[in-house]
Scaffold this motif. Structure first.
Motif, PDB file in Angstrom:
ATOM      1  N   VAL A   1       0.804  -1.200   0.122  1.00 59.51           N
ATOM      2  CA  VAL A   1       0.040   0.025  -0.110  1.00 59.51           C
ATOM      3  C   VAL A   1       0.621   1.200  -0.004  1.00 59.51           C
ATOM      4  O   VAL A   1       0.443   2.457  -0.303  1.00 59.51           O
ATOM      5  CB  VAL A   1      -1.060  -0.257   1.301  1.00 59.51           C
ATOM      6  CG1 VAL A   1      -1.883  -1.358   1.077  1.00 59.51           C
ATOM      7  CG2 VAL A   1      -0.401   0.014   2.709  1.00 59.51           C
ATOM      8  N   ALA A   2       2.147   1.238   0.370  1.00 65.50           N
ATOM      9  CA  ALA A   2       2.981   2.215   0.408  1.00 65.50           C
ATOM     10  C   ALA A   2       3.327   2.777  -0.909  1.00 65.50           C
ATOM     11  O   ALA A   2       3.538   4.070  -0.980  1.00 65.50           O
ATOM     12  CB  ALA A   2       4.369   1.968   1.147  1.00 65.50           C
ATOM     13  N   LEU A   3       3.197   2.177  -2.103  1.00 66.45           N
ATOM     14  CA  LEU A   3       3.077   2.586  -3.309  1.00 66.45           C
ATOM     15  C   LEU A   3       2.273   3.301  -3.795  1.00 66.45           C
ATOM     16  O   LEU A   3       2.216   3.834  -4.916  1.00 66.45           O
ATOM     17  CB  LEU A   3       3.439   1.275  -4.327  1.00 66.45           C
ATOM     18  CG  LEU A   3       4.864   0.566  -3.907  1.00 66.45           C
ATOM     19  CD1 LEU A   3       5.060  -0.740  -4.895  1.00 66.45           C
ATOM     20  CD2 LEU A   3       5.976   1.506  -4.302  1.00 66.45           C
ATOM     21  N   CYS A   4       1.093   3.338  -3.208  1.00 59.80           N
ATOM     22  CA  CYS A   4      -0.255   4.240  -3.569  1.00 59.80           C
ATOM     23  C   CYS A   4       0.503   5.970  -3.274  1.00 59.80           C
ATOM     24  O   CYS A   4      -0.118   6.785  -4.002  1.00 59.80           O
ATOM     25  CB  CYS A   4      -1.313   4.101  -2.547  1.00 59.80           C
ATOM     26  SG  CYS A   4      -1.981   2.357  -2.725  1.00 59.80           S
ATOM     27  N   ASN A   5       1.630   5.972  -2.374  1.00 61.92           N
ATOM     28  CA  ASN A   5       2.174   7.406  -2.178  1.00 61.92           C
ATOM     29  C   ASN A   5       3.121   7.882  -3.251  1.00 61.92           C
ATOM     30  O   ASN A   5       4.356   7.561  -3.151  1.00 61.92           O
ATOM     31  CB  ASN A   5       2.816   7.455  -0.896  1.00 61.92           C
ATOM     32  CG  ASN A   5       1.709   6.856   0.248  1.00 61.92           C
ATOM     33  OD1 ASN A   5       0.631   7.663   0.220  1.00 61.92           O
ATOM     34  ND2 ASN A   5       1.739   6.045   1.085  1.00 61.92           N
TER      35      ASN A   5
ATOM     36  N   GLY B   1       5.553  13.168  -4.214  1.00 60.66           N
ATOM     37  CA  GLY B   1       6.671  13.594  -3.048  1.00 60.66           C
ATOM     38  C   GLY B   1       5.874  13.937  -1.621  1.00 60.66           C
ATOM     39  O   GLY B   1       6.322  13.747  -0.702  1.00 60.66           O
ATOM     40  N   ILE B   2       4.808  15.040  -1.716  1.00 57.58           N
ATOM     41  CA  ILE B   2       4.079  15.376  -0.497  1.00 57.58           C
ATOM     42  C   ILE B   2       3.612  14.180   0.208  1.00 57.58           C
ATOM     43  O   ILE B   2       3.329  14.297   1.391  1.00 57.58           O
ATOM     44  CB  ILE B   2       3.204  16.452  -0.900  1.00 57.58           C
ATOM     45  CG1 ILE B   2       2.627  17.028   0.471  1.00 57.58           C
ATOM     46  CG2 ILE B   2       1.910  15.961  -1.878  1.00 57.58           C
ATOM     47  CD1 ILE B   2       1.659  18.345   0.068  1.00 57.58           C
ATOM     48  N   GLU B   3       2.723  13.208  -0.564  1.00 62.83           N
ATOM     49  CA  GLU B   3       2.233  11.965   0.078  1.00 62.83           C
ATOM     50  C   GLU B   3       3.497  11.201   0.803  1.00 62.83           C
ATOM     51  O   GLU B   3       3.222  10.718   2.100  1.00 62.83           O
ATOM     52  CB  GLU B   3       1.646  10.980  -0.952  1.00 62.83           C
ATOM     53  CG  GLU B   3       0.254  12.012  -1.506  1.00 62.83           C
ATOM     54  CD  GLU B   3      -0.299  11.085  -2.857  1.00 62.83           C
ATOM     55  OE1 GLU B   3       0.426  10.274  -3.251  1.00 62.83           O
ATOM     56  OE2 GLU B   3      -1.557  11.287  -3.042  1.00 62.83           O
ATOM     57  N   LYS B   4       4.513  11.001   0.162  1.00 63.73           N
ATOM     58  CA  LYS B   4       5.484  10.256   0.793  1.00 63.73           C
ATOM     59  C   LYS B   4       6.193  10.783   2.047  1.00 63.73           C
ATOM     60  O   LYS B   4       6.295  10.426   3.157  1.00 63.73           O
ATOM     61  CB  LYS B   4       6.842  10.213  -0.235  1.00 63.73           C
ATOM     62  CG  LYS B   4       6.411   9.184  -1.215  1.00 63.73           C
ATOM     63  CD  LYS B   4       7.933   8.903  -2.368  1.00 63.73           C
ATOM     64  CE  LYS B   4       7.414   7.856  -3.221  1.00 63.73           C
ATOM     65  NZ  LYS B   4       8.640   7.700  -4.091  1.00 63.73           N
ATOM     66  N   SER B   5       6.273  12.214   1.975  1.00 66.90           N
ATOM     67  CA  SER B   5       6.925  13.067   2.991  1.00 66.90           C
ATOM     68  C   SER B   5       5.971  13.177   4.184  1.00 66.90           C
ATOM     69  O   SER B   5       6.411  13.158   5.390  1.00 66.90           O
ATOM     70  CB  SER B   5       7.598  14.300   2.682  1.00 66.90           C
ATOM     71  OG  SER B   5       6.246  15.228   2.060  1.00 66.90           O
ATOM     72  N   GLY B   6       4.638  13.151   4.054  1.00 63.87           N
ATOM     73  CA  GLY B   6       3.676  13.239   5.006  1.00 63.87           C
ATOM     74  C   GLY B   6       3.238  11.993   5.610  1.00 63.87           C
ATOM     75  O   GLY B   6       2.346  12.087   6.552  1.00 63.87           O
ATOM     76  N   ARG B   7       3.630  10.887   5.209  1.00 65.93           N
ATOM     77  CA  ARG B   7       2.932   9.743   5.610  1.00 65.93           C
ATOM     78  C   ARG B   7       3.316   9.493   7.249  1.00 65.93           C
ATOM     79  O   ARG B   7       4.545   9.337   7.509  1.00 65.93           O
ATOM     80  CB  ARG B   7       3.545   8.406   4.687  1.00 65.93           C
ATOM     81  CG  ARG B   7       3.077   7.069   5.403  1.00 65.93           C
ATOM     82  CD  ARG B   7       3.559   6.081   4.728  1.00 65.93           C
ATOM     83  NE  ARG B   7       2.577   4.730   4.941  1.00 65.93           N
ATOM     84  CZ  ARG B   7       3.252   4.007   6.170  1.00 65.93           C
ATOM     85  NH1 ARG B   7       3.891   4.492   7.110  1.00 65.93           N
ATOM     86  NH2 ARG B   7       2.762   2.924   6.446  1.00 65.93           N
ATOM     87  N   GLY B   8       2.175   9.329   7.866  1.00 67.28           N
ATOM     88  CA  GLY B   8       2.558   9.151   9.382  1.00 67.28           C
ATOM     89  C   GLY B   8       3.193  10.355  10.196  1.00 67.28           C
ATOM     90  O   GLY B   8       3.846  10.269  11.042  1.00 67.28           O
TER      91      GLY B   8
END
Length: 278
Positions: free
Chosen positions: A40-44, A47-54
């Motif tokens: 599911v991490a590959l849904c991000n 860049g803003i989704e990756k950096s903002g996760r959790g």
């Protein structure tokens, strides 16, 4: 367990190519419905989704971390993160041994230290942080870290992890081999998958303690240093791990794309639920 047995099935954060034999066993022997819809991490993808996760409070911003990583060669940086709960249970003595091992290994590193763990906030660690920062050898992040951004940077060549499933799958999705240090729950089983089956990691030799990380034995400096060097070093063993990890990364990406195994499983799940509704 009773409710689980009555359920229609399970949605799993995994993909068929990662653990094919186990998925088939679950379906054909255990006879349980399951849909592997990950990673599911590959849904991000943004860049803003990756950096903002959790996201949470952090001592170093994402841009500063990226600038530091950009100055490093590919596959040379060790990323160390024990998650949220485990960090609170790592002793001062073990923290010092990790720091000494990192310095002796002469590998660049990013180390996440939980900010609420007062046991780690010693003058010794503060002094170590200042020295590593001055020498540009390491970053110590106090608090939350943008893990997906870090793991997906080409400079990162190894991830020292307790083998929680989310972190394990994020490392696999990023093509990063692991230095495994399980402490609780399913982490020792995840370690066996990573080290023995997939062969994309090496173990420090930690034994899982009690239900709340009790009775953790100390891992010595030379052991930690040796495993770091075997994974992130220039030897044959590390190179083979990186190649296998990168193959798994491509399989993970293919799984969530249209026509891939996870894409198809998600589509199948939606269709089955719609049919039951009718």
């Amino acid at each position: 367990m009773e409710q689980d047995a009555k359920s229609y099935g399970e949605i799993v954060n995994s993909f068929l190519e990662l653990e094919y034999d186990y998925a088939v066993h679950w379906r054909d022997v255990v006879r349980r419905k399951s849909w592997l819809v990950g990673p599911v991490a590959l849904c991000n993808e943004k860049g803003i989704e990756k950096s903002g996760r959790g996201g949470g409070n952090t001592s170093i911003g994402t841009e500063e971390i990226l600038q530091w990583l950009n100055s490093k060669h590919a596959d040379t940086v060790v990323y160390i993160c024990f998650g949220s709960v485990a960090n609170l249970n790592i002793s001062k003595e073990q923290t010092i041994k990790i720091a000494i091992a990192l310095e002796k290994s002469n590998r660049d590193f990013i180390w996440v230290v939980k900010s609420s763990n007062e046991k780690c906030y010693t003058d010794w660690l503060d002094e170590f942080e200042k020295r590593m920062h001055k020498e540009r050898k390491g970053l110590i992040i106090r608090g939350w870290a943008p893990q997906l951004v870090i793991l997906n940077h080409p400079a990162v060549g190894g991830f020292l992890t307790l083998c929680g499933w989310n972190s394990t799958l994020e490392a696999i999705s990023a093509g990063v081999p692991m230095i495994t240090w399980p402490m609780n729950g399913d982490q020792s089983f995840n370690e066996k998958l990573v080290v023995d089956i997939l062969q994309v990691g090496a173990a420090v030799g930690a034994k899982v303690g009690g239900p709340y990380f009790e009775n953790q034995q100390l891992i010595e400096v030379e052991t930690i240093k040796s495993v770091i060097e075997s994974v992130v070093g220039e030897g044959v063993e590390g190179e083979a791990m990186r190649k296998r990890a990168k193959v798994l990364k491509e399989k993970a990406k293919a799984a969530v794309q249209e026509g891939g195994s996870s894409y198809s499983d998600l589509k199948s799940l939606i269709n089955e639920l719609k049919a039951r509704r009718l």
